[in-house]
Design an enzyme around this catalytic site. Structure first.
Site, PDB file in Angstrom:
ATOM      1  N   GLU A   1       0.836  -1.197   0.000  1.00 27.67           N
ATOM      2  CA  GLU A   1       0.000   0.000   0.000  1.00 27.67           C
ATOM      3  C   GLU A   1       0.876   1.253   0.000  1.00 27.67           C
ATOM      4  OE1 GLU A   1      -3.059  -0.542   2.973  1.00 27.67           O
ATOM      5  OE2 GLU A   1      -3.734  -2.399   2.035  1.00 27.67           O
TER       6      GLU A   1
ATOM      7  N   ASN B   1      14.751  -8.523   8.266  1.00 28.75           N
ATOM      8  CA  ASN B   1      16.147  -8.798   8.610  1.00 28.75           C
ATOM      9  C   ASN B   1      16.995  -8.972   7.363  1.00 28.75           C
ATOM     10  OD1 ASN B   1      14.785 -11.018   7.891  1.00 28.75           O
ATOM     11  ND2 ASN B   1      15.629 -12.376   9.437  1.00 28.75           N
TER      12      ASN B   1
ATOM     13  N   HIS C   1     -18.192 -10.431   5.080  1.00 32.19           N
ATOM     14  CA  HIS C   1     -16.898  -9.811   5.391  1.00 32.19           C
ATOM     15  C   HIS C   1     -16.212 -10.562   6.529  1.00 32.19           C
ATOM     16  CE1 HIS C   1     -14.242  -6.475   7.105  1.00 32.19           C
ATOM     17  NE2 HIS C   1     -13.733  -6.811   5.943  1.00 32.19           N
ATOM     18  N   HIS C   2     -14.971 -10.964   6.289  1.00 32.88           N
ATOM     19  CA  HIS C   2     -14.153 -11.629   7.305  1.00 32.88           C
ATOM     20  C   HIS C   2     -12.854 -10.855   7.492  1.00 32.88           C
ATOM     21  CE1 HIS C   2     -16.024 -15.839   6.250  1.00 32.88           C
ATOM     22  NE2 HIS C   2     -16.822 -15.114   7.008  1.00 32.88           N
ATOM     23  N   GLU C   3     -12.812  -9.963   8.457  1.00 31.47           N
ATOM     24  CA  GLU C   3     -11.530  -9.345   8.815  1.00 31.47           C
ATOM     25  C   GLU C   3     -10.839 -10.315   9.767  1.00 31.47           C
ATOM     26  OE1 GLU C   3      -9.533  -6.513   8.022  1.00 31.47           O
ATOM     27  OE2 GLU C   3      -8.307  -7.854   9.244  1.00 31.47           O
TER      28      GLU C   3
ATOM     29  N   GLU D   1      -5.190  -7.052   1.640  1.00 36.43           N
ATOM     30  CA  GLU D   1      -3.899  -7.147   2.349  1.00 36.43           C
ATOM     31  C   GLU D   1      -3.203  -8.494   2.137  1.00 36.43           C
ATOM     32  OE1 GLU D   1      -6.623  -6.218   4.653  1.00 36.43           O
ATOM     33  OE2 GLU D   1      -6.376  -4.160   3.966  1.00 36.43           O
TER      34      GLU D   1
ATOM     35  N   GLU E   1      -7.058  -6.875  -3.073  1.00 35.28           N
ATOM     36  CA  GLU E   1      -6.693  -5.457  -2.954  1.00 35.28           C
ATOM     37  C   GLU E   1      -5.190  -5.367  -3.271  1.00 35.28           C
ATOM     38  OE1 GLU E   1      -6.051  -3.801   0.878  1.00 35.28           O
ATOM     39  OE2 GLU E   1      -7.282  -2.061   0.431  1.00 35.28           O
TER      40      GLU E   1
ATOM     41  N   GLU F   1      -9.556   3.535  -0.529  1.00 39.45           N
ATOM     42  CA  GLU F   1      -9.651   3.895   0.893  1.00 39.45           C
ATOM     43  C   GLU F   1      -8.657   5.013   1.260  1.00 39.45           C
ATOM     44  OE1 GLU F   1      -8.979   0.229   2.963  1.00 39.45           O
ATOM     45  OE2 GLU F   1      -6.842   0.189   2.557  1.00 39.45           O
TER      46      GLU F   1
END
Ligand code: NOJ
Ligand code: CA
Length: 729
Positions: A199, A221, A441-443, A512, A530, A536
């Site tokens: 993003e 790392n 919707h599943h966050e 994400e 996305e 957004e």
């Protein structure tokens, strides 16, 4: 009805062996593309290093570049011991061995392939997959490794394959060392390396400038890397000074970490840099296995790059036998009002840090801002049904939102229990009675284990109420700790969710998650991701104009994006006190339904805001979400784009164009229209005084009759664009 995604029309042609790869001298082979304009030399150096290069029209774009790995363990049967002792403490005492030199070539195989296949949904209804291939069999000590090269007219794919090896079946990658040595200091449009997110806005610079613009490009790392300069993400679009467009990406990312590119700015060379696991290793392989394809697309124009289907072609054909339940979706949602700050996902402000299941929501005080309430959802359903949409997304329907973000917990959501003011049975029934489906919707709050624990029940709940699509999300740091969003662990998780969803006839739109690599060919229920900066961010400070003229060259190269266009109320401050500046005009928003290809398109604004501009909203109602043909008329990354597409289900055409902060004028010949036919063109364009900063809502709508060869003149405002529908008469 059972429909197969891959219908072989021209008859898949597999010829082996052919003369497409020829040994030019000892230990060197030449591979030509089917039309002969691209060529790759494959060679083994005196040190036993395997190298490749890539040329277009006789001009070398990628100079000889080495291939291989650094592996953990030893190159003998006792490797098994090292790999199976399971002791992470001993990690640093484990020897490493090189799998990038000392190779012997055991033999090569050549073949050609030509097929035309039909995607379930896409930018066109038929895609040609035509390439010549060379497979090189290599050996080093006890280890066999093959490298497969596929050369198309629009670029090269190469991948490593590990034949079954019973003596030493496990490999642990310290680093993949695939080089991409570029013949010049190309211009690049890039986002910085980051193992957790794409993003970002894009930077345009010479390769030599990347490290000074962004010295700390790689998170994680990476201190041991021999490249001290900046890393970037793929799909990376570049351009040579002679105007050749060069794009590096990967295809078919399965059971392997996501690849970034380390850039040596002085030498303008690059090499692969894989996402580490929690122990710092770069991938675990069990033979037989193959890596994703490493790809270099070449094009003589920006339009040609946009027309390339190399990434899809390098993916396997559809793995699903029945795809009749998969369909493109145009949707609205209870969403933008929360993102912009006018509503809330959570039901109450009272409960925080309460273990899921122990919160008595019915007895708690509502905060009065919960958007996913019965009345509000019904309002969206009514509006969407009246205007011919397919679906409504509802976020914030399930308990847990009081305490979800950055909470570092493994149990925030159960994906099953609705808030007291969301009647899941009644709302679905109401929606279905009006021809609308609700989108689940599943966050996950980046707890993949918690999600996997609930997945079967969550998908079954969707089946019970008639949901056929889910938007999932992975906000926050991944649990278990030290795991990145783009690690092999998460790559496997994302695909597991898609294949489990297919068993339930559910389409997936994951936010994400890792950026796509064409897997939607194999699993067309992966209808969007996305995985880039989306709309957004217009509410999180704004996005610079030019971003949507860039995404098709980068993020969209791997698959469609749920960009969620359609902002009509650009004055977010007047609406809800959100101080962001929206970086487009209304006409520019309409264009995105054509220029940002996706089978999943949202009209993201609220019914009230659309009601104020119903004449412009007509374009969103009319525009299809599935196409039989696409033409890329004008394009330059991050500057402008003009694309024409034909509806898959009618003879109508659509045209869209976007620009960056520059005002641009174009005369567009309508050569794409069917000869001898008349069309009513409705043109939605920026008003003469429109400007994304000072006058974003000023647009004009014109109607005229046109035919093939007619010209449409448009002037796009700064941050603006245009859209045209051509209704066949
Ligand atoms: C980020 C997603 O991109 C957005 O669409 C969603 O609403 C929030 N996460 C909450 O899940
Ligand atoms: Ca996001």
């Amino acid at each position: 009805m059972i429909r197969l995604i891959t219908t072989v029309l021209a008859g898949a042609l597999l010829l082996a062996p052919t003369s497409t790869a020829s040994a030019t001298a000892d230990n060197s082979w030449k591979l030509n593309s089917p039309d002969g304009t691209l060529s790759t030399n494959i060679s083994l150096s005196d040190k036993g290093e395997l190298c490749y290069d890539l040329s277009i029209d006789g001009k070398q774009i990628v100079t000889p570049s080495k291939l291989g790995f650094e592996m953990r363990g030893v190159l003998k049967a006792q490797q098994l011991e090292y790999e199976s002792d399971g002791s992470i403490d001993k990690k640093d005492r484990q020897p490493h061995y090189s799998l990038h030199d000392g190779f012997t070539v055991l033999g090569t195989e050549s073949s050609s392939f030509d097929e035309t296949w039909e995607p379930v949904w896409g930018e066109e209804s038929q895609i040609r997959n035509h390439y010549n291939e060379t497979l090189v069999h290599l050996q080093k000590g006890s280890r066999l490794i093959d490298v497969r090269f596929r050369l198309f007219d629009d670029g090269l794919g190469l991948r490593y394959e590990f034949p079954e090896c019973n003596d030493a079946p496990y490999l642990c990658i310290v680093e993949e060392l695939t080089e991409f040595n570029l013949a010049g200091d190309y211009t690049a449009w890039w986002i910085p390396g980051d193992f957790d997110t794409q993003e970002y806005q894009f930077t345009k610079s010479r390769l030599s400038e990347i490290s000074s613009v962004y010295p700390q490009a790689l998170r994680g790392n990476d201190s041991q890397t021999p490249f001290s300069t900046g890393g970037v993400q793929t799909s990376l679009q570049m351009k040579t000074d002679e105007g050749i467009y060069v794009n590096i990406h990967e295809a078919a990312l399965v059971d392997y970490p996501c690849m970034h590119l380390l850039v040596d700015c002085e030498k303008h060379t690059m090499r692969s840099y894989l996402t580490p696991d929690a122990q710092g290793y770069k991938g675990r392989i069990q033979t037989p296995a193959k890596t994703p394809w490493r790809t270099v697309q070449l094009a003589r124009s920006a339009q040609e790059q946009l027309a390339s289907r190399l990434i899809l072609n390098l993916n396997e054909p559809c793995a699903l036998e029945d795809v009749s339940w998969i369909h493109p979706v145009k949707y609205m949602g209870v969403w933008w009002e929360m993102i912009a700050g006018a509503g809330s996902w959570s039901y109450t402000d009272e409960y925080r840090s309460v273990k899921l299941g122990q919160t008595d929501y019915a007895a708690s005080k509502p905060n009065g801002r919960h958007s996913a309430n019965n009345d509000n959802v019904r309002k969206y359903i009514d509006f969407a049904a009246e205007h011919g949409f397919d679906a409504i997304l509802v976020e914030g329907w399930n308990i847990g939102w009081e305490d979800w973000a950055n909470c570092n917990k493994d149990y925030v959501f159960d994906f099953l229990t609705p808030y007291p003011d969301f009647d899941i049975a009644a709302l679905n029934e109401y929606a279905h009675s009006k021809g609308i489906r609700l989108i689940m919707h599943h966050e996950t709050s980046s707890s993949p284990r918690n999600y996997e624990r609930h997945l079967e029940q969550a998908y079954s709940l969707m089946n019970q109420y008639g949901y056929d699509a889910v938007k999932s999300g992975y906000v926050g740091d991944i649990l278990p700790e030290g795991t990145y969003h783009y690690s092999q662990y998460m790559i496997n998780h994302y695909l597991y969710c898609v294949t489990e969803a297919a068993k339930h006839h559910i389409m997936v739109n994951a936010h994400e998650a890792v950026r796509p690599t064409g897997l939607c060919r194999t699993y067309p229920n992966l209808i969007a991701n996305e995985s880039a900066m989306g709309t957004e961010y217009q509410a999180f400070g704004g996005i610079k104009p030019g971003h949507t003229a860039m995404l098709p060259f980068s993020r969209l190269n791997g698959g469609p994006m749920d960009y969620t266009p359609g902002i009509f109320e650009t004055d977010l401050n007047a609406w809800c006190g959100n101080g962001s500046t929206v970086g487009t005009t209304i006409a520019g928003q309409l264009a995105l339904y054509v220029t940002m290809y996706s089978p999943l398109q949202m009209a993201c604004d609220t019914p009230e805001h659309y009601a104020e501009h119903m004449d412009a909203f007509q374009f969103i109602k009319d525009v299809p979400v599935d196409w039989s043909e696409s033409r890329y008329l004008e394009a330059e990354p991050q500057d402008y784009l003009i694309i024409a597409r034909k509806d898959k289900n009618s003879d109508n055409w659509y045209l869209g164009g976007v620009t960056d902060e520059q005002v641009r004028e174009f005369k567009i010949p309508c050569n794409f229209l069917e000869k001898g036919r008349k069309y009513v063109a409705t043109i939605y364009k920026d008003a003469p005084d429109a400007d994304y900063l000072t006058n974003p809502k000023a647009y004009r709508i014109e109607r005229k009759t046109v035919k093939a060869g007619s010209t449409i003149k448009v002037k796009m405002a700064a941050g603006g664009g245009f859209a045209v529908s051509f209704e066949a008469q």
